[in-house]
Design a protein around this motif. Sequence first.
Motif, PDB file in Angstrom:
ATOM      1  N   ARG A  79      -3.844  -5.103   5.487  1.00 11.56           N
ATOM      2  CA  ARG A  79      -2.992  -4.795   3.995  1.00 11.56           C
ATOM      3  C   ARG A  79      -3.674  -4.912   2.817  1.00 11.56           C
ATOM      4  O   ARG A  79      -3.929  -4.092   1.670  1.00 11.56           O
ATOM      5  CB  ARG A  79      -1.755  -5.816   3.701  1.00 11.56           C
ATOM      6  CG  ARG A  79      -0.106  -5.373   4.329  1.00 11.56           C
ATOM      7  CD  ARG A  79       0.576  -6.416   4.449  1.00 11.56           C
ATOM      8  NE  ARG A  79       1.407  -6.375   3.121  1.00 11.56           N
ATOM      9  CZ  ARG A  79       1.723  -7.999   2.731  1.00 11.56           C
ATOM     10  NH1 ARG A  79       1.867  -8.543   3.317  1.00 11.56           N
ATOM     11  NH2 ARG A  79       1.762  -7.246   1.511  1.00 11.56           N
ATOM     12  N   ASN A  80      -4.661  -5.617   2.732  1.00 13.59           N
ATOM     13  CA  ASN A  80      -5.715  -5.423   2.044  1.00 13.59           C
ATOM     14  C   ASN A  80      -6.690  -4.657   1.630  1.00 13.59           C
ATOM     15  O   ASN A  80      -6.755  -4.032   0.964  1.00 13.59           O
ATOM     16  CB  ASN A  80      -7.341  -6.546   1.610  1.00 13.59           C
ATOM     17  CG  ASN A  80      -8.191  -6.831   1.675  1.00 13.59           C
ATOM     18  OD1 ASN A  80      -9.127  -6.470   1.547  1.00 13.59           O
ATOM     19  ND2 ASN A  80      -8.162  -7.592   0.125  1.00 13.59           N
ATOM     20  N   VAL A  81      -7.193  -4.081   2.783  1.00 12.02           N
ATOM     21  CA  VAL A  81      -7.729  -2.217   2.385  1.00 12.02           C
ATOM     22  C   VAL A  81      -6.941  -1.348   2.462  1.00 12.02           C
ATOM     23  O   VAL A  81      -6.965  -0.674   1.937  1.00 12.02           O
ATOM     24  CB  VAL A  81      -8.968  -2.858   3.925  1.00 12.02           C
ATOM     25  CG1 VAL A  81      -9.199  -1.382   4.281  1.00 12.02           C
ATOM     26  CG2 VAL A  81      -9.281  -3.584   4.146  1.00 12.02           C
ATOM     27  N   TYR A 126       4.981  -1.602   2.729  1.00 15.09           N
ATOM     28  CA  TYR A 126       4.607  -2.401   1.713  1.00 15.09           C
ATOM     29  C   TYR A 126       3.081  -1.647   0.940  1.00 15.09           C
ATOM     30  O   TYR A 126       2.559  -0.077   1.332  1.00 15.09           O
ATOM     31  CB  TYR A 126       3.142  -3.525   2.313  1.00 15.09           C
ATOM     32  CG  TYR A 126       4.361  -4.599   3.884  1.00 15.09           C
ATOM     33  CD1 TYR A 126       4.556  -5.193   2.492  1.00 15.09           C
ATOM     34  CD2 TYR A 126       3.842  -4.094   4.318  1.00 15.09           C
ATOM     35  CE1 TYR A 126       4.909  -5.764   3.549  1.00 15.09           C
ATOM     36  CE2 TYR A 126       4.705  -5.124   5.224  1.00 15.09           C
ATOM     37  CZ  TYR A 126       5.154  -6.495   4.862  1.00 15.09           C
ATOM     38  OH  TYR A 126       5.754  -6.954   5.743  1.00 15.09           O
ATOM     39  N   SER A 127       3.203  -1.367  -0.043  1.00 21.80           N
ATOM     40  CA  SER A 127       2.111  -0.896  -1.047  1.00 21.80           C
ATOM     41  C   SER A 127       1.519  -1.585  -1.996  1.00 21.80           C
ATOM     42  O   SER A 127       1.837  -2.829  -2.527  1.00 21.80           O
ATOM     43  CB  SER A 127       2.559   0.709  -1.488  1.00 21.80           C
ATOM     44  OG  SER A 127       3.322   0.630  -2.637  1.00 21.80           O
ATOM     45  N   HIS A 128      -0.060  -1.609  -2.538  1.00 20.57           N
ATOM     46  CA  HIS A 128      -0.660  -1.558  -3.502  1.00 20.57           C
ATOM     47  C   HIS A 128       0.311  -2.315  -4.443  1.00 20.57           C
ATOM     48  O   HIS A 128       0.245  -3.071  -5.522  1.00 20.57           O
ATOM     49  CB  HIS A 128      -1.859  -2.334  -3.453  1.00 20.57           C
ATOM     50  CG  HIS A 128      -2.407  -1.539  -2.307  1.00 20.57           C
ATOM     51  ND1 HIS A 128      -4.542  -1.672  -2.364  1.00 20.57           N
ATOM     52  CD2 HIS A 128      -2.656  -2.731  -1.282  1.00 20.57           C
ATOM     53  CE1 HIS A 128      -4.922  -1.699  -1.378  1.00 20.57           C
ATOM     54  NE2 HIS A 128      -4.247  -3.395  -0.289  1.00 20.57           N
ATOM     55  N   ALA A 129       0.302  -0.825  -4.755  1.00 16.39           N
ATOM     56  CA  ALA A 129       1.678  -0.537  -6.134  1.00 16.39           C
ATOM     57  C   ALA A 129       2.610  -1.443  -6.184  1.00 16.39           C
ATOM     58  O   ALA A 129       2.791  -1.970  -7.430  1.00 16.39           O
ATOM     59  CB  ALA A 129       1.919   1.005  -6.498  1.00 16.39           C
ATOM     60  N   GLN A 130       3.445  -1.820  -5.210  1.00 16.08           N
ATOM     61  CA  GLN A 130       4.761  -2.126  -5.107  1.00 16.08           C
ATOM     62  C   GLN A 130       4.049  -4.036  -5.147  1.00 16.08           C
ATOM     63  O   GLN A 130       5.331  -4.423  -5.883  1.00 16.08           O
ATOM     64  CB  GLN A 130       5.560  -1.568  -4.129  1.00 16.08           C
ATOM     65  CG  GLN A 130       6.373  -0.337  -5.076  1.00 16.08           C
ATOM     66  CD  GLN A 130       7.267   0.259  -4.326  1.00 16.08           C
ATOM     67  OE1 GLN A 130       7.188  -0.223  -3.272  1.00 16.08           O
ATOM     68  NE2 GLN A 130       7.721   1.499  -4.853  1.00 16.08           N
ATOM     69  N   ASN A 131       3.348  -3.949  -3.851  1.00 13.31           N
ATOM     70  CA  ASN A 131       3.723  -5.157  -3.455  1.00 13.31           C
ATOM     71  C   ASN A 131       2.157  -6.540  -3.558  1.00 13.31           C
ATOM     72  O   ASN A 131       2.182  -7.058  -3.746  1.00 13.31           O
ATOM     73  CB  ASN A 131       3.583  -5.431  -1.936  1.00 13.31           C
ATOM     74  CG  ASN A 131       4.751  -4.895  -1.359  1.00 13.31           C
ATOM     75  OD1 ASN A 131       5.472  -4.101  -1.046  1.00 13.31           O
ATOM     76  ND2 ASN A 131       6.351  -5.668  -1.715  1.00 13.31           N
ATOM     77  N   GLY A 132       1.113  -5.731  -4.667  1.00  9.91           N
ATOM     78  CA  GLY A 132      -0.024  -5.973  -4.630  1.00  9.91           C
ATOM     79  C   GLY A 132      -1.050  -5.914  -3.936  1.00  9.91           C
ATOM     80  O   GLY A 132      -0.370  -5.408  -2.370  1.00  9.91           O
ATOM     81  N   GLN A 133      -2.363  -6.228  -3.691  1.00  7.51           N
ATOM     82  CA  GLN A 133      -3.605  -6.579  -3.202  1.00  7.51           C
ATOM     83  C   GLN A 133      -3.475  -7.987  -2.308  1.00  7.51           C
ATOM     84  O   GLN A 133      -4.168  -8.935  -3.398  1.00  7.51           O
ATOM     85  CB  GLN A 133      -4.497  -5.728  -3.242  1.00  7.51           C
ATOM     86  CG  GLN A 133      -5.554  -5.430  -2.070  1.00  7.51           C
ATOM     87  CD  GLN A 133      -6.688  -4.415  -3.129  1.00  7.51           C
ATOM     88  OE1 GLN A 133      -6.711  -4.440  -3.850  1.00  7.51           O
ATOM     89  NE2 GLN A 133      -7.859  -4.367  -1.900  1.00  7.51           N
ATOM     90  N   PRO A 134      -3.124  -8.395  -1.275  1.00  4.48           N
ATOM     91  CA  PRO A 134      -3.147 -10.187  -1.082  1.00  4.48           C
ATOM     92  C   PRO A 134      -4.816  -9.663  -0.391  1.00  4.48           C
ATOM     93  O   PRO A 134      -6.009  -8.674  -0.070  1.00  4.48           O
ATOM     94  CB  PRO A 134      -2.599  -9.573   0.525  1.00  4.48           C
ATOM     95  CG  PRO A 134      -2.349  -8.561   1.016  1.00  4.48           C
ATOM     96  CD  PRO A 134      -2.844  -7.279  -0.354  1.00  4.48           C
TER      97      PRO A 134
END
Length: 757
Positions: free
Chosen positions: A659-661, A726-734
Amino acid sequence: MLTSPPPRTTSQAKTTSVIATISVLFFLSGFTALLYQVAWQRMLGLFSGSDVRSVTIIIASYLAGLGLGNLIGGWYSDRFSNRQCVRIYGACNLGIAAFAVLSRFLFYDWLFLRWRYLAESSILMLIIVFFSLLIPTSLMGLSLPLLSKAVSRHAKESASRIGLLYGVNTLGSGIGTFLSGWYIIGTIGYEKTVYFGAAISALVGAIALICAERFTNQNYSRETQDTNLLEHQSSFFKQWCWLVFLSGFSAISLEIIWFRVLDIALQSNAYTYAHLLTFILISNAFGSLIGAKAIKFIKQPKKAFLLIQGMVAAYAAISIWAIGSYWQDYPDLRADIGYINPSNLSFAVFFKYLVVPIVMMVIPNLLLGFYFPLVQKAVQVHDDRIGRRVGLILIANILGNTAGSLLTGLVLLQYLGTANSLRLLVILGLGFVIAIRPNWKKARFTTTLAVILVATIVFLPNNHRLWAALHGVKPGTYFIVAEDSTGVAAIAEEKGKGKLFASGQVQANFPYLHLHALLGTVPALLHPHPRQIMIIGLGSGGTPHTLGANPLTEQVQVVELMGAELPVLQKYAQTPIGKPLKALFQDPRYQFVVGDGRRELTLADRKFDIIEADAIQPWRSRAGMLYSQEFFQEVRSHLADGGMFVEWDVGRAAEQTFRNVFPYVTRVKLSKDLSVLFGGDRPVIFDKNSLLTKLKNPEVISFLNQAEVNLEALRRDIQAAQVQMYSHAQNGQPQAVNTDLFPRAEYYLNHSQNNQK
C-alpha cells in the motif's frame, strides 16, 4: 615427592600474552568476515539474481579474492619482521572497515540501482562481482599468513600456533554466522549489520597497530640449504598442495550436498543457511584447536591426512543415507511448512535443527578442521618460509573450494544428481586411502575403511531412492523427481491426489487447488484487455494456467527460479491426474523462463498489463526480495497504462509495504484462506457482475474445463467476495515495512507482529 613446574620466564610470559592478544583480534576478524559475507552476498544477489548460477558466482568470487590475499600474504610475509606483519594486519582491517562503510553505495546504489543491466551477461557479471569483492577479500586473505609469521618465527613451533590461529578465526566466523543469522540482520538489517562489522574491523585494526609495538622488529635472514635437499622438499611440498586442493574440492562439494539435503529435510526458512553454516564452522574450529594440541603425538602426518579424507567421505555418505531412511520411516517429522513458532517448539523442530545437523555434519567437519595443523606440521620445515607455506597451502585449499563450488554446484548436480555426486566423492575418498599404499593384511583399520568405502560406492542408493526417502515417501508409492543445479522438484501421489514438492516444501496439489484457480482466473477476467502478462512462480502450474483464461491474452511469461520443476511437471502431464498440465504446455501463448523473477522483470524491455507474483511464504529464504518496497516500485514501473499487480496477501508487513507503493489498492477476500491484493496507478474495481458475465463466455468455460477448474465454486466465491479499497488520497500513504536491505517479514522471529494478517 611432588614438585612444582619451573616458573615461566619473562620472555615466555610475554610470548603467551602476545599470542593471546592476537588470537582475540583474529577471532573478531573471523566474526566480521562472515557478517560481511552474508550481507554482501545479499546485496550482490540483487544485482546478479538469486538463482544458483548467480549465488555460485558470488561465492566463487569471494573465495578467489581470499585466495589471492593468501598468495600475496604468503609471498611477502617472510620478508617482514614480526612487528611489520602485525602492522600490516592492522592496516588491512582498517582498509576492510573503510570498504565496508562504502559497500552499500558500491553494491546497492551503484551496481544494482544504476548498472543492473550488466548482469545480463554471465561472464561480465562474474568479472564485475570478482573485482567488486577483490579489495576486502584480498585484505582478509592476507591475515593468516601475516599473523602466522608474526607469532611463529621458528618452523618447529609453528604448526600448533598456526592451528590455534586458524581455529580461533574459524570459531569467530561460526559465532558471527550464528549471531548475524539469528539476531543481528533480522534486528537491524543488512546495511547496519555491515556498519556494525566496520566498527569492529576498525577497532581490531587500531588495537593491532598499538599491539604491534610489543613485537620485535628483527628481520630474519634466509637459511642456506643444500640444493638437492631444497628440490626434494619442493617436490614434497607440491604433493601436499595437490592433496590439499583435492581435499578442498571434496570439502566444499560435501558442503553443497549437505545444504541441499538439509534444505529438503528442514524445509528451510530465512534462518536456516546461517544456522547450518554455524555447525560447519564451529566444528571446523574445534577440530583445528584439537589438532593444534594433538599434532605432537602424530608421527605420520600424511597417512593421518589421507585416512581423514577417507573417513569423512564414508561418514558423509552413510549418514545422509541413514537420515534419509529414518525420514522415510517417520515422515511426520517433516509434516510442516518450515515455519518456526517460538511459542510452540515441538520435538520435530529440535530434532531437525539440532539432532540432524549434529549427526550429519559435526564429525566430518571436526576431522576436516583437525587436518589443517596436521598439514602445517608436515610442510613447515624452514624458518624463513613459514608465511609463504601457510599462504600456498591456504590458496591450494581455496582453489579446491572454488573448483568444487563451480563444478559440483553447476555441473555435477546438474548431470549426476546428489546421489551420484556423493558417490563420486566417496570414490575420491577411496583414492585417498589407496594412496597410503598400506600392507592390506596388516593395516586392519585402513583395510576396513577401504572395504566400507567400496561397499558405500556399491550400495549407496540412486537419486530416485535417496530423494524418495528424504521426502518421506514410502516404497511403492508413486514418486517422480527431477534435479538440476537449481534444486530438487518432486511429485508424489497418495489417495488419488498428487503433491508437488519444491526443495522439500509442499507447493501445491493435483488436481489444481481451488485457491490457485482463483489467483489466476480472477485477475485474468478482471482486467479488460490483459494482452501481456508476467507471473513470477510456476508452482503446480495452476495459477499460471488459469491466468490465461482471458481470450484476449496474447502472451503469458512464466518465470520460475527452480528449473527442476519444469521437467517434473512435463512428465506428470502424461498421467491422468496431471492431464491439465498437458494443455498448459501445449498452449503457444506461454513462455517459460528459468531464472530469478525479479531480475527478469528488471531486464524486461516491455510493459505488462498484469504482473502477478505467485510467490513463496514471506519467511522463506530470500523471499524478502519479492515483498520489498523496491520490488513493488520496480513492478509499478513495468505496468502498462491501466495495468495491475496481483499478489496474495501474506501478512501485515507485505500489505503495508504494498500500500506504500501503489496509489490504489484493492483487497479482496475470496475465501476463508485467501485474500488477494490488486495494485495500480488507477483504482482497481472489483466488478462482480462483470466477472460473472465473463465466466459465461464459451471460450472461457472451455479453457477452464481443460484446466479442470470447478466453475461453480469460482462463481460462488466471486459472488461472496469481500472488497476493501484503499488510496493514498483517502487513506494516506503508510510507511513501508519491508525494504531490500531490511526484509523484516523474512526475519519474522525478530519482527513477529509485522507478519500477522
